[in-house]
Scaffold this motif. Structure first.
Motif, mmCIF file in Angstrom:
data_model
loop_
_atom_site.group_PDB
_atom_site.id
_atom_site.type_symbol
_atom_site.label_atom_id
_atom_site.label_comp_id
_atom_site.label_asym_id
_atom_site.label_seq_id
_atom_site.Cartn_x
_atom_site.Cartn_y
_atom_site.Cartn_z
ATOM 1 N N LEU A 27 0.826 -1.212 0.000
ATOM 2 C CA LEU A 27 0.000 0.000 0.000
ATOM 3 C C LEU A 27 0.861 1.263 0.000
ATOM 4 N N THR A 28 2.029 1.177 0.632
ATOM 5 C CA THR A 28 2.953 2.310 0.601
ATOM 6 C C THR A 28 3.529 2.513 -0.787
ATOM 7 N N ASP A 29 3.841 1.414 -1.474
ATOM 8 C CA ASP A 29 4.330 1.517 -2.847
ATOM 9 C C ASP A 29 3.302 2.220 -3.735
ATOM 10 N N SER A 30 2.034 1.889 -3.554
ATOM 11 C CA SER A 30 1.004 2.542 -4.371
ATOM 12 C C SER A 30 0.908 4.026 -4.054
ATOM 13 N N ALA A 31 1.105 4.397 -2.770
ATOM 14 C CA ALA A 31 1.078 5.819 -2.400
ATOM 15 C C ALA A 31 2.223 6.574 -3.061
ATOM 16 N N ALA A 32 3.396 5.950 -3.134
ATOM 17 C CA ALA A 32 4.552 6.609 -3.729
ATOM 18 C C ALA A 32 4.440 6.701 -5.249
ATOM 19 N N LEU A 33 4.016 5.605 -5.876
ATOM 20 C CA LEU A 33 4.019 5.549 -7.335
ATOM 21 C C LEU A 33 2.855 6.281 -7.980
#
Length: 223
Positions: A46-52
């Motif tokens: 979920l953090t990866d989606s926030a960053a990308l």
């Protein structure tokens, strides 16, 4: 001001520019959450989606702010009671678009991208990072909008280059010189997101506010 913000959101939707960002975000989410993250890595996914999703949110914010022709923007400032209200209405409309797109990304991730929903401090940290992603996208999109960078080519290059620079700086020991999106992902993958969140959030929020303040200052001398 609220009426002008609603008018701009409606114009963004009716112009079909909204579908440009929507289709790109859907493609990103389909790739990013093509398979469910295994147990223990939910916060990282979920953090990866926030960053990308940040450059896509910036694209959405920029597109919304650019939907209104320059002369119409000048007229809107007159009718709204001044340039400050016109500027605030534009940012509010762009914020609404970014919130809607990020809510789609977060909902997709929670429903289809993870095997279990994070709990407690981890969930709160993920929600905080998505909120910071919204502000980051808003600031980057505003700073590359036509009112600041009239050339579409320069604007696109600045948006993409700005995000790439953000990634490179945040991957270095000097990550506090930018929104530390790479540090977000590192902390999440190491299981230390909740512990490191206060420092990461403080640096991220500071740079977002600096970016929005720079946009407001630059708009003082531009229509």
């Amino acid at each position: 001001m609220i009426a002008l913000a609603a008018f701009r959101v409606a114009a963004y939707v009716r112009s079909h520019r909204v579908y440009q960002a929507l289709l790109a975000i859907l493609a990103l989410l389909a790739i990013l959450h093509g398979s469910r993250a295994p147990g223990g890595l939910e916060a990282a996914a979920l953090t990866d989606s926030a960053a990308l999703i940040i450059p896509f949110l910036a694209w959405a914010a920029r597109s919304l702010l650019d939907t209104e022709p320059d002369r119409q923007r000048e007229l809107s400032a007159t009718l709204a009671g001044g340039r400050r209200r016109e500027l605030a209405a534009g940012l509010l409309a762009a914020l609404a678009a970014c919130v809607a797109f990020d809510a789609l990304a977060l909902g997709w991730g929670l429903l289809l991208g993870v095997s279990a929903t994070p709990q407690g401090a981890e969930l709160a940290a993920v929600l905080a990072l998505h909120a910071l992603a919204i502000l980051t996208g808003l600031a980057l999109g505003a700073l590359t909008s036509r009112a600041i960078l009239p050339s579409p080519a320069v604007s696109i290059m600045a948006l993409v280059g700005g995000f790439l620079a953000m990634l490179m700086v945040s991957a270095s020991p000097l990550h506090w010189l930018s929104v530390p999106v790479t540090a977000w992902m590192r902390a999440a993958n190491s299981g230390l997101l909740a512990d490191r969140l206060p420092a990461l959030a403080a640096a991220s929020l500071a740079w977002c506010l600096i970016g929005l303040a720079a946009y407001a200052w630059l708009r003082r001398t531009r229509p």
